[in-house]
Design a protein around this motif. Structure first.
Motif, short mmCIF file in Angstrom:
data_model
loop_
_atom_site.label_atom_id
_atom_site.label_comp_id
_atom_site.label_asym_id
_atom_site.label_seq_id
_atom_site.Cartn_x
_atom_site.Cartn_y
_atom_site.Cartn_z
N ALA A 2 0.84 -1.20 0.00
CA ALA A 2 0.00 0.00 0.00
C ALA A 2 0.87 1.25 0.00
N SER A 5 -0.12 3.65 4.95
CA SER A 5 -0.65 2.86 6.07
C SER A 5 -1.33 3.83 7.02
N TYR A 25 -12.05 5.63 5.28
CA TYR A 25 -12.39 4.63 4.28
C TYR A 25 -12.97 5.23 3.01
N ASP A 31 -5.19 4.08 -2.52
CA ASP A 31 -4.08 3.15 -2.32
C ASP A 31 -3.61 3.21 -0.87
N GLU A 33 -3.93 1.09 3.27
CA GLU A 33 -4.38 0.05 4.18
C GLU A 33 -4.72 0.69 5.51
N LYS A 57 -10.05 -2.77 2.85
CA LYS A 57 -8.93 -1.89 3.18
C LYS A 57 -8.35 -2.17 4.57
N THR A 58 -9.03 -2.95 5.37
CA THR A 58 -8.56 -3.23 6.72
C THR A 58 -7.49 -4.31 6.71
N ALA A 59 -6.29 -3.94 7.13
CA ALA A 59 -5.17 -4.89 7.16
C ALA A 59 -5.06 -5.60 8.50
N GLY A 84 3.05 0.35 4.34
CA GLY A 84 2.97 1.44 3.39
C GLY A 84 4.25 2.23 3.26
#
Length: 303
Positions: A2, A5, A25, A31, A33, A57-59, A84
């Motif tokens: 990503a 971050s 969000y 681009d 996370e 999108k949730t890491a 990221g």
């Protein structure tokens, strides 16, 4: 990997959390996370965070079982998980414009190591405060933060950040993800009120370029639970730690007495002159901390 971050450290901000997360969000820049952290909240925060667990999108969702009592422990945990190129600490009680990352990443991609945006102070309901939004900056410059600018990192630290934390809300900042960050977090470990200031000083000192933009806004919420409204006297030891860092740096040479006067006037809670015991303890700690505080202290109490 990503590009950004986004780390959201939360503790008991359930009433603000959905607005915060929706403003992350729904960014026009996509681009990124998201790393969601909760420091053992006792409100409905965890229920809300679980609503976002399965978002693409949730890491990570990390829910502490014991409160760390340290915002920087959470920063460190989030950054250790980040993949990221850039880091954004999106505080859980703030929010931002939906073009925030689009604007800030464009400035970073020009070669800046850190970019921060205009910050609008809002009340608990998210309504902008009518008081002068730029009053925190006025003793540095009445006009500088009305427009965009770039600066050399060391120059910015020496002339601005050594005096005051003009990067006054972490949510307004996106910065390059580098190994050196963990060293800075070790220095501020245990700080609670002003560690972000010392973190930015360290980061900017070792950065080539930084930038500020007014093309997007971060919204900094004021409410009874914010750290900066806690007992001012508790911040004094952290002010001494920051001054000692600044006063021992080579770039402060020739300015240390001036900086001591400024810190004493601007950053320290001094109490009433009649409070002999408290003031004596403060004076002893300050003079032990740095000889540069003897003059300001003497003039204030006996001048």
């Amino acid at each position: 990997m990503a590009m950004v971050s986004v780390i959201v450290p939360n503790y008991n901000h359930a009433k603000f959390l959905r607005q915060r997360l929706d403003s992350v969000y729904r960014q026009t820049f996509t681009d990124f996370e998201v790393i969601l952290l909760d420091d053992c909240s006792t409100d409905e925060s965890r229920t809300i965070l679980e609503e976002y667990r399965n978002n693409a999108k949730t890491a990570h969702v990390v829910l502490n079982e014991q409160n760390t009592r340290s915002p920087f422990a959470q920063w460190k945990k989030g950054i250790s998980l980040a993949r990221g190129k850039y880091i954004w600490i999106a505080e859980s009680d703030d929010f931002c414009d939906l073009n925030y990352l689009e604007v800030v990443v464009a400035e970073l991609e020009k070669g800046n190591d850190l970019v921060y945006s205009r910050t609008v102070r809002v009340d608990e309901a998210g309504v902008p405060l009518t008081a002068n939004q730029y009053r925190w900056y006025e003793d540095i410059s009445a006009t500088r933060w009305l427009g965009n600018f770039e600066n050399d990192g060391k120059t910015e630290a020496r002339d601005v950040l050594f005096r005051k934390c003009v990067i006054n809300n972490a949510s307004a900042v996106v910065f390059r993800n580098e190994k050196r960050i963990q060293e800075y977090l070790n220095v501020v470990h245990g700080m609670f009120y002003s560690g972000d200031w010392l973190f930015w000083i360290q980061y900017v000192l070792e950065s080539k370029r930084i930038a500020y933009t007014t093309a997007t806004s971060n919204y900094f919420r004021t409410h009874p639970g914010v750290t900066r409204l806690q007992t001012p006297v508790k911040r004094n030891p952290e002010m001494m730690k920051i001054f000692n860092f600044v006063a021992t740096h080579e770039l402060s040479e020739g300015k240390r007495k001036e900086l001591a006067e400024y810190y004493f006037k601007t950053h320290f809670f001094k109490g009433q002159k009649r409070e002999v015991v408290r003031n004596g303890v403060l004076a002893s700690r300050m003079i032990f901390s740095s000889r540069y505080f003897f003059g300001p202290w003497w003039r204030y109490y006996f001048g």
